[in-house]
Design a protein around this motif. Structure first.
Motif, PDB file in Angstrom:
ATOM      1  N   LEU A  95       0.467  -1.379  -0.044  1.00 40.23           N
ATOM      2  CA  LEU A  95       0.317   0.052  -0.171  1.00 40.23           C
ATOM      3  C   LEU A  95       1.375   1.059   0.291  1.00 40.23           C
ATOM      4  O   LEU A  95       0.550   2.066  -0.763  1.00 40.23           O
ATOM      5  N   THR A  98       2.592   1.879  -3.276  1.00 41.58           N
ATOM      6  CA  THR A  98       1.510   2.162  -4.523  1.00 41.58           C
ATOM      7  C   THR A  98       0.694   3.357  -4.532  1.00 41.58           C
ATOM      8  O   THR A  98       0.902   3.974  -4.887  1.00 41.58           O
ATOM      9  N   PHE A  99      -0.785   3.161  -3.288  1.00 39.13           N
ATOM     10  CA  PHE A  99      -0.784   4.234  -3.269  1.00 39.13           C
ATOM     11  C   PHE A  99      -0.548   5.760  -1.925  1.00 39.13           C
ATOM     12  O   PHE A  99      -0.994   6.439  -2.204  1.00 39.13           O
TER      13      PHE A  99
END
Length: 263
Positions: A95, A98-99
């Motif tokens: 996470l 990526t985000f």
């Protein structure tokens, strides 16, 4: 009918093997059967994961000493529990990479001060890639367990408390580490969703992890507050000292290799 785990003879009506304790599986593996197993382990109210997680806060000695003394069915096995925590860390790292990439930014003011500490070409921090370090977070957790186990075992060995051998101290530290990793990963994911910086999150979580170690040692060894505090300080001194010694040895090895290569 024989047990598929230990080959012990079973009655047709048996649901569990009386030799190894394994559940007797008679149905073929299908999506419904797999879903039932996942539900039993993780989702139902009385599942092993939730029971282990709660009791490691409420009565950690019941989980840890119970496992050491042979109680292996009520709670999740220590290796499995640690593996779950590392898996959760992997999800957290995914996470973050990526985000939530912006969560790894120090912030302009801090970054400038960090790099300005030695603004010259010999600045040892200028090439540090904190994102790369974060990607190895799971491996770092795994490698720290032997050091923390060495710290607790040696500290209690020195003061004459030798109820548990080194392997049993590994079990103590595996359960402790897994619990800390799970809580840290869940809180990190939650705080990232709320928009907090990762380094702010780490600062918030850092101190409670040591407080929890103090609590675990107090419950397992049944000592007073000040006795536990003194032993906790000794554990941490040995833990940090062993890291420094290993780091120094690695540095010496790297230097020797470097000299040999460039000769």
């Amino acid at each position: 009918m024989n047990c598929k785990n230990c080959n012990n003879n079973l009655r047709d009506s048996q649901k569990f093997c009386d030799e190894c304790g394994a559940k007797v599986i008679q149905n073929r593996l299908k999506p419904k059967v797999l879903a039932q197993q996942v539900n039993e382990q993780f989702l139902c109210v009385d599942n092993k994961f939730l029971r282990t997680f709660i009791d490691l806060f409420r009565t950690p000695e019941t989980v840890i000493i119970g496992y050491i003394n042979g109680t292996r069915k009520k709670y999740i096995d220590v290796i499995q529990y640690f593996a779950i925590s590392i898996t959760l860390v992997g999800f957290q790292v995914f996470l973050m990479s990526t985000f939530f990439k912006e969560s790894m930014d120090f912030g302009s003011g801090f970054a400038e001060g960090f790099n300005a500490s030695s603004a010259k070409a010999d600045n040892p921090f200028k090439d540090i890639d904190f994102n790369s370090i974060n990607n190895y977070q799971g491996l770092i957790y795994i490698l720290t367990v032997p050091f923390s186990a060495l710290g607790s075992w040696l500290a209690y060995y020195i003061i004459g408390e030798r109820s548990y051998n080194f392997t049993e101290h590994i079990v103590i530290n595996l359960y402790y580490s897994a619990q800390v990793i799970i809580v840290t990963a869940l809180l990190t994911i939650l705080f990232l969703v709320l928009g907090l910086n990762y380094f702010v999150i780490s600062s918030i979580i850092y101190i409670p992890t040591f407080a929890y170690l103090f609590y675990v040692l107090k419950r397992i060894f049944k000592t007073t507050f000040w006795e536990t505090f003194a032993r906790f300080l000794l554990v941490m001194a040995i833990y940090i000292g062993s890291f420094m010694i290993i780091g120094l040895l690695m540095l010496i090895i790297v230097i020797i290799i470097g000299i040999a290569i460039y000769k």
